[in-house]
Motif scaffolding. Sequence first.
Motif, PDB file in Angstrom:
ATOM      1  N   TRP A  49       0.839  -1.068   0.012  1.00 34.21           N
ATOM      2  CA  TRP A  49       0.052   0.045  -0.085  1.00 34.21           C
ATOM      3  C   TRP A  49       0.743   1.357  -0.120  1.00 34.21           C
ATOM      4  O   TRP A  49       0.277   2.391   0.218  1.00 34.21           O
ATOM      5  CB  TRP A  49      -1.152   0.110   1.244  1.00 34.21           C
ATOM      6  N   LYS A 109       2.482   1.960  -2.742  1.00 33.73           N
ATOM      7  CA  LYS A 109       2.916   2.374  -4.137  1.00 33.73           C
ATOM      8  C   LYS A 109       1.494   1.972  -4.686  1.00 33.73           C
ATOM      9  O   LYS A 109       0.425   1.497  -4.319  1.00 33.73           O
ATOM     10  CB  LYS A 109       3.833   1.231  -4.848  1.00 33.73           C
ATOM     11  N   VAL A 110       1.434   2.350  -6.125  1.00 33.98           N
ATOM     12  CA  VAL A 110      -0.005   2.257  -6.986  1.00 33.98           C
ATOM     13  C   VAL A 110      -0.111   0.935  -6.871  1.00 33.98           C
ATOM     14  O   VAL A 110       0.468   0.052  -7.696  1.00 33.98           O
ATOM     15  CB  VAL A 110       0.239   2.984  -8.105  1.00 33.98           C
ATOM     16  N   SER A 111      -1.318   0.266  -6.344  1.00 32.75           N
ATOM     17  CA  SER A 111      -1.455  -1.192  -6.427  1.00 32.75           C
ATOM     18  C   SER A 111      -2.955  -1.302  -6.661  1.00 32.75           C
ATOM     19  O   SER A 111      -3.523  -2.410  -6.805  1.00 32.75           O
ATOM     20  CB  SER A 111      -1.270  -2.078  -5.239  1.00 32.75           C
ATOM     21  N   ARG A 112      -3.719  -0.211  -6.974  1.00 29.78           N
ATOM     22  CA  ARG A 112      -5.081  -0.248  -7.472  1.00 29.78           C
ATOM     23  C   ARG A 112      -5.339   0.947  -8.378  1.00 29.78           C
ATOM     24  O   ARG A 112      -4.807   1.839  -8.224  1.00 29.78           O
ATOM     25  CB  ARG A 112      -5.893   0.048  -6.225  1.00 29.78           C
ATOM     26  N   CYS A 113      -5.956   0.518  -9.656  1.00 33.31           N
ATOM     27  CA  CYS A 113      -6.170   1.488 -10.483  1.00 33.31           C
ATOM     28  C   CYS A 113      -7.421   1.778 -10.656  1.00 33.31           C
ATOM     29  O   CYS A 113      -8.590   1.675 -10.107  1.00 33.31           O
ATOM     30  CB  CYS A 113      -5.928   0.399 -11.764  1.00 33.31           C
ATOM     31  N   CYS A 114      -7.565   2.788 -11.753  1.00 34.19           N
ATOM     32  CA  CYS A 114      -9.240   3.409 -11.873  1.00 34.19           C
ATOM     33  C   CYS A 114      -9.938   2.307 -12.647  1.00 34.19           C
ATOM     34  O   CYS A 114      -9.712   1.568 -13.580  1.00 34.19           O
ATOM     35  CB  CYS A 114      -8.831   4.708 -12.678  1.00 34.19           C
TER      36      CYS A 114
END
Lengths: 74, 692
Positions: free
Chosen positions: A67, A69-74
Amino acid sequence: MMRHTKPVMILVKPLKSFWQFLRQVTGDDAYERYRAHHANAHEPGSLCGEAPLGRQQFFKLRQDDKWSKVSRCC
Amino acid sequence: MSKKVLSSFMWIAIAVGGASAIGGIAIHRGESINAIWFVAAAVCTYLVGYRFYSAWICARVLTLDETRATPAERFNNGRDFVPTNRWVTFGHHFAAIAGPGPLIGPTLAMQFGYLPGTLWILAGSVLGGCVQDMVILFFSTRRDGRSLGQMARDELGLIGGWAAMVGAMLIMVILIAVLGLIIVNAMKHSPWATSTLLGTIPVAMLIGIYMRGIRPGRVLEGSLIGISLLLVCVVGGGWVDRNESLRSLFDWSGESVARFVVLYGFAAATLPVWLLLAPRDYLSTFLKLGVVFMLAISILFLAPEMKMPALTQFVDGSGPIFKGTLFPFVFITIACGAVSGFHSLVASGTTPKLLSNERDIRLIGYGSMALESLVGIMAVIAACVLDPGVYFAINSPAGVVGSEAMAAVGTISSWGFPVSVEQMEMLAREVGEKTLFARTGGAPSLAVGMATIFSSTFGNSLLSLWYHFAIMFEVLFILTTLDAGTRVGRFMLQDMLKHAWKPMAKLSSYPATVISSGLFVAAWGYFLWQGVKDPLGGVNILWPLFGIANQLLAGIALSVATGIIIKMGRARFAWVTGVPLAWLAVVCTSAAWEKVLSPNPAIGFLSGAARMQQQFLAGTLPPDQAAVAPQLIIGQQIDAALALFFVFVLWVVIIEMLRMSLRFRAGKSVLPLSESAYIQTRLEPALVAPSS
């Protein structure tokens, strides 16, 4: 030997591998895998043999990694 | 017949089948068309793209090397760098890239009719989005799993790196604001949805405590308990909705929901991850995959008829959901599902740490994006199975069609999409809402579409439960993106602010956390507030800004990729990423141009501000709008500046890339390729050449 495979086994085998896949993809077995890796990489008695992380500590570090870094996207 | 001949025949059949399905969709002009055509066209397109185009790119442009050790193997620590089974990695990557975007964008774009959106989703993904995800995954894997921002700095220089960093942060701000707005429009004056959502918060915390303290890391158990409790929340919400005194407690206005979302975002960014964010992410990921799977099965089983026409009159720019002509706005509205720049942040930095062999890059990079694109096609289907009149009644803001039901159905029917007040009231009653009018944003109409499909497949009497299940599912994983985005945004902000003030760098310091979270939440909260107050429904302002931002990020990623391909001495293949880049640059620039300078006040931010100024001075605004007019006027001017800034950043990166490429061609010195040195893999002994 193929002849001796019981009919039940035909069902059990794919179910078992599905269960293993499910555990791995969700990270349920991550700690077991880490311990296996640790045991492999650090042979007991070797100089770099640091003690493995505890279960709770391991999951804490893993979560913090995920959590930050970017681990969920739009 | 030999295997090779058989396989050629099979691929010819797939290609011909796909081409005829696309042709059928494009030529068809009847009352309705079956959804199976869309599924067939999509699946055949992805198969052909995967089998031929991705294989060619991997072999000729990138030259994957399966004997080369990946970062996961070289830095294997059993924790974050772990060589992982390809399908497991595929699952992780897909769960990370597939968010609410591919469900919402295509739903909104259906105001143009089904044809433009469908064609763009198919062409955009196979030639653009999938390629972007795959090449960025490859380049990051060859660079020890470095992030897009670092790669931009290493390969294009400081300016490129800086632009990528600012671009990534701004897209986060706009993304979260627009997602917040969608939650607001789904939950305002809906006691059922609101109470269900409030119920999910303690459920997530409970599971967090369970997985942290009671049974550490037992993800499957925890998720199973959590999902059962979520279903209880959905049913409980219905109970609250039927109880007169409780229902008024949860009947919130749009402003109240917005305030709640802002406070919640701040709390989620400052609370420890294990308590709320991480457990809810497990639940929403399971739900997301489950719902997508269920939707696919239902569509195949039910083969619903699509009632939306192929093209509507709104291609001229007069659409009710958002204003603007087909070009460029369909390409901006559908970003996720076709080309999504955000994916490049996951494909660099996160996924390379799991990749066990370079050959998996094709499946994971190209394949997962193709699957996400299929989710976009399913959203198209779910929106088009509704009567077009119902679709427009749910999605048109009150400022366009009128706030009275009679007026709204009158306007919508006059467009040639007949709908009646009774029909809307009955539908609202069936799904357990007071009204479905003016729920702009895509989530409610998607939920009605999904609920219709699910209830026809799994039992007709439960429409309200299916609807609120669908709303809960959408809101839940929108909130996951919102929290995760706020957290990452906060880290990015701290990273930038540390240059101004050293103590900001400490991620764990409490004051730094609160200050940076507060600043970041205030930034997206501002745009959310503007969207809630906007008389045209907010989506008209925020969704195009989000689309431009997302395509800008894709432009940066594709510029980095094109630059690297040229430096690798493969300039003859630079079109693979160069053509999508050129297309996105044209789309982004013309969309931003229109959003800023269009003389139509419903499209152009500046003319919109000017018109509101006039009306405000003349005193012709309704009192509720007059009260916030000065802020809304400044808001539109800020939007204009932001759109210009996005385009500026995009062109800076493109020019940096071109400048570097020209220098390289002229034989002058450029930054060297930052690829790490070759080390042979030891994971697969069969690949290792026998030592002499």
